[in-house]
Design a protein around this motif. Structure first.
Motif, PDB file in Angstrom:
ATOM      1  N   TYR A 336       0.818  -1.209   0.000  1.00  0.00           N
ATOM      2  CA  TYR A 336       0.000   0.000   0.000  1.00  0.00           C
ATOM      3  C   TYR A 336       0.859   1.270   0.000  1.00  0.00           C
ATOM      4  O   TYR A 336       0.494   2.274  -0.597  1.00  0.00           O
ATOM      5  N   CYS A 337       1.983   1.217   0.706  1.00  0.00           N
ATOM      6  CA  CYS A 337       2.797   2.434   0.874  1.00  0.00           C
ATOM      7  C   CYS A 337       3.761   2.747  -0.260  1.00  0.00           C
ATOM      8  O   CYS A 337       4.043   3.921  -0.525  1.00  0.00           O
ATOM      9  N   LEU A 338       4.294   1.722  -0.904  1.00  0.00           N
ATOM     10  CA  LEU A 338       5.288   1.962  -1.953  1.00  0.00           C
ATOM     11  C   LEU A 338       4.878   3.020  -2.977  1.00  0.00           C
ATOM     12  O   LEU A 338       5.667   3.919  -3.281  1.00  0.00           O
ATOM     13  N   PRO A 339       3.657   2.961  -3.499  1.00  0.00           N
ATOM     14  CA  PRO A 339       3.273   3.966  -4.500  1.00  0.00           C
ATOM     15  C   PRO A 339       3.358   5.407  -3.981  1.00  0.00           C
ATOM     16  O   PRO A 339       3.685   6.320  -4.745  1.00  0.00           O
ATOM     17  N   TYR A 340       3.101   5.593  -2.689  1.00  0.00           N
ATOM     18  CA  TYR A 340       3.165   6.943  -2.132  1.00  0.00           C
ATOM     19  C   TYR A 340       4.606   7.431  -2.088  1.00  0.00           C
ATOM     20  O   TYR A 340       4.885   8.598  -2.345  1.00  0.00           O
ATOM     21  N   MET A 370       0.814   5.836  11.375  1.00  0.00           N
ATOM     22  CA  MET A 370       0.104   6.323  10.182  1.00  0.00           C
ATOM     23  C   MET A 370      -1.397   6.391  10.388  1.00  0.00           C
ATOM     24  O   MET A 370      -2.008   5.476  10.910  1.00  0.00           O
ATOM     25  N   LYS A 371      -1.949   7.500   9.949  1.00  0.00           N
ATOM     26  CA  LYS A 371      -3.408   7.652   9.966  1.00  0.00           C
ATOM     27  C   LYS A 371      -3.931   7.433   8.550  1.00  0.00           C
ATOM     28  O   LYS A 371      -4.990   6.868   8.338  1.00  0.00           O
ATOM     29  N   VAL A 372      -3.186   7.951   7.596  1.00  0.00           N
ATOM     30  CA  VAL A 372      -3.480   7.701   6.184  1.00  0.00           C
ATOM     31  C   VAL A 372      -2.164   7.256   5.547  1.00  0.00           C
ATOM     32  O   VAL A 372      -1.088   7.588   6.044  1.00  0.00           O
ATOM     33  N   LEU A 373      -2.276   6.515   4.455  1.00  0.00           N
ATOM     34  CA  LEU A 373      -1.063   5.967   3.842  1.00  0.00           C
ATOM     35  C   LEU A 373      -0.080   7.051   3.420  1.00  0.00           C
ATOM     36  O   LEU A 373       1.130   6.870   3.479  1.00  0.00           O
ATOM     37  N   LYS A 374      -0.618   8.180   3.035  1.00  0.00           N
ATOM     38  CA  LYS A 374       0.217   9.288   2.597  1.00  0.00           C
ATOM     39  C   LYS A 374       1.198   9.710   3.687  1.00  0.00           C
ATOM     40  O   LYS A 374       2.256  10.263   3.402  1.00  0.00           O
ATOM     41  N   ASP A 375       0.840   9.467   4.947  1.00  0.00           N
ATOM     42  CA  ASP A 375       1.715   9.828   6.062  1.00  0.00           C
ATOM     43  C   ASP A 375       3.087   9.179   5.951  1.00  0.00           C
ATOM     44  O   ASP A 375       4.063   9.670   6.506  1.00  0.00           O
ATOM     45  N   VAL A 376       3.147   8.054   5.252  1.00  0.00           N
ATOM     46  CA  VAL A 376       4.415   7.336   5.173  1.00  0.00           C
ATOM     47  C   VAL A 376       5.516   8.234   4.621  1.00  0.00           C
ATOM     48  O   VAL A 376       6.684   8.117   4.993  1.00  0.00           O
ATOM     49  N   VAL A 377       5.153   9.155   3.759  1.00  0.00           N
ATOM     50  CA  VAL A 377       6.142  10.026   3.131  1.00  0.00           C
ATOM     51  C   VAL A 377       6.858  10.904   4.151  1.00  0.00           C
ATOM     52  O   VAL A 377       8.083  10.887   4.260  1.00  0.00           O
ATOM     53  N   SER A 378       6.089  11.649   4.930  1.00  0.00           N
ATOM     54  CA  SER A 378       6.728  12.555   5.886  1.00  0.00           C
ATOM     55  C   SER A 378       7.350  11.795   7.052  1.00  0.00           C
ATOM     56  O   SER A 378       8.294  12.251   7.676  1.00  0.00           O
TER      57      SER A 378
END
Length: 487
Positions: A336-340, A370-378
């Motif tokens: 799930y996280c790789l694409p982000y 993480m709350k949303v997958l996008k959080d993985v970035v920061s």
RNA sequence: GGCCCCAUGGUCUAGUGGUCUAGGACGCCUGGUUCUCAGCCAGGAGGACGGGGGUUCGAAUCCCCCUGGGGCUACCA
């Protein structure tokens, strides 16, 4: 056999409220072992937005909501685009005209505007079509048609009496016919309005239950009278509570992120969205809130749908998504996280094996945060790049302390000597340095965390170091030696 | 304005006449665990169930009025 439909109009990317309606219909159909139909109500040529039908389908499929009949899958009641059913509506509208239950209206938009102005000028509380064309003689109608004047077909509402129905959520409701004006059924471009198309298709497609938002309640007198005029048995109706923004107004673009595809992009999980949306107006009757699709389908009933409006707050959705993220296996989380990370440019589009293996070790370190997958970035950027931001306040706090130069020197010396840079070894060596310096654990751990990540929060330090690897750790510690200053 | 819908803590919701001195969840606060954050665990603050009349031995629950909020009032859905 229960047959329900979700009938969106492609006038823009669907918002959460629309998708909530789709989900309730879907869940109701599955609960009863019935059919869920998708019908595209593309009868407004002016508001048509290309691409919005794709967004609708994408959103539904992403949630795992498959339609039994509709676009792409077909079915025995097609076509499922209203724009392809024009002849049906026209035939019925004209039949109603012949039966005297509807009439042609030659008023232009300008005529109508003037009429409203006049009504207002006379102090009328409500402006309403004055039915002037309903009184046209057959000769007058023929003359206008002969002159080639465009017209719409209006439904001739009963001038008196009431009409009511039993709403599955709100109970019995009735309306006075005289208060509803002669609404347009067929526009001058030959397209039907919602009121006509919706009734005709629901009947022809043998829909048994109409489940839609509360904003349609006020259209019930039109719909009910149309069914009556056509001699058709109306389906059952259930009007869902509206989804409101924090200001208690009907949820709309004005409230910011309400488009469903935005939620997908932010990184909400399908199961979490499904769960949350189901709870927007419905509850199982006990204290459970985390529910699988199977449980929701099994427990769902319209009787347990609330009839008061639902204020949509992101807080709870965020919490729920966090719950679902934490339940993911490491493998699922990584997928799930790789694409982000790729989207953010922290990882290449094409992953080689070592890079992928590294990412597989990094990502799970921050799963619980993480709350949303996008959080993985920061949360993990410093693992993938060296020019991450540095918390200057933290640097000032720690790198002015007397034990730091010695600490860095000793740490570097001992880490260099380590053969295996695993978490246990790193921790052992670090604790030795802590003891040797005679300081508290935090006095080493915190400044080292700042040196390695630029921040004061993050994963467990020793695991973080093991994942970063000896080379990066040493490089960053040496850089930190340059931060030391006296004060 | 008219018609219609709605009314339990900031938000969602349980509650269908007594077991409610109103339960749960999110959020918020405190403490514990701990190398930080998060997570987890344990506590806590926060409601006179919008107001007023009824009905009843008894009402958050039934009825009426008021108030408040919302929706609709297009050749849009």
């Amino acid at each position: 056999m229960v047959r329900v439909r979700y009938a969106p109009s492609p006038t823009g990317s669907p918002h959460v409220g629309n998708i909530r309606t789709a989900l309730f219909n879907y869940v109701f159909a599955r609960h009863h072992g019935g059919k869920f139909i998708l019908r595209i109500e593309d009868t407004d040529r002016n508001r048509y937005v290309p691409g919005s039908e794709d967004d609708i389908k994408w959103s539904l499929r992403w949630l795992g909501i498959e339609w039994d009949e509709g676009p792409d899958v077909g079915g025995p009641y097609g076509p499922y685009h209203q724009s392809q059913r024009l002849a049906i509506y026209q035939e019925i509208a004209h039949r109603l005209v012949e039966e005297g239950k509807a009439y042609k209206c030659f008023c232009t938009p300008e005529d109508l505007e003037r009429m409203r102005e006049a009504q207002k000028a006379m102090g009328a509380a409500t402006t309403m079509y004055d039915r002037r064309c309903r009184r046209l003689t057959p000769e007058e109608v023929r003359a206008r048609e002969a002159a080639g004047l465009p017209y719409v077909i209006r439904f001739a509402m009963p001038l008196e009496g009431t009409i009511g129905y039993e709403d599955l959520i709100h109970g019995y409701t009735e309306f006075r016919n005289a208060l509803t004006d002669d609404f347009v059924m067929l526009k001058s471009d030959g397209y039907p309005t919602y009121h006509l198309a919706n009734i005709v298709d629901d009947h022809l497609m043998e829909i048994t239950h109409v489940i839609r938002g509360d904003e349609w309640i006020s259209s019930m007198p039109r719909h009910l009278n149309l069914y009556k005029a056509l001699g058709w048995e109306p389906p059952k109706f259930a009007h869902l509570p509206l989804l409101l923004g924090p200001d208690r107004q009907k949820l709309s673009k004005r409230h910011g992120h309400v488009q469903f595809v935005e939620f997908i992009k932010e990184g909400y999980l399908p199961d979490a969205m499904f769960n949350f949306l189901a709870l927007c107006g419905w509850n199982p009757g006990d204290d459970r809130e985390i529910l699988s699709r199977e449980e929701i389908i099994e427990l769902f009933s319209l009787e347990r749908v609330s009839d008061n409006p639902f204020v949509f707050h992101h807080d709870k959705l965020l919490w729920m998504n966090g719950v679902y993220i934490r339940r993911l296996s490491k493998e699922q989380l990584v997928e799930y996280c790789l694409p982000y990370l790729q989207e953010a440019g922290l990882l290449p589009k094409e992953l080689d094996e070592p890079t992928r293996a590294y990412a597989e070790r990094v990502i799970p370190l921050e799963q619980e945060k993480m709350k949303v997958l996008k959080d993985v970035v920061s949360l993990t950027d410093f693992f993938f790049r060296d020019d991450y931001p540095i918390d200057e306040a933290a640097v000032r706090k720690w790198y002015t302390q007397p034990h730091i130069p010695q600490m860095l020197e000793e740490l570097i010396r001992r880490y260099e000597a380590l053969e295996s840079f695993d978490a246990e070894s790193v921790e052992r060596v670090t604790r030795e340095v802590i003891a040797w310096l005679g300081v508290k654990g935090g006095e080493v751990i915190h400044p080292v965390r700042v040196a390695l990540s630029g921040r004061t929060t993050g994963p467990s330090l020793f695991e973080m170091m093991a994942v970063l690897g000896k080379e990066r750790v040493l490089k960053r510690l040496r850089r930190a030696q340059g931060w030391v200053r006296s004060s």
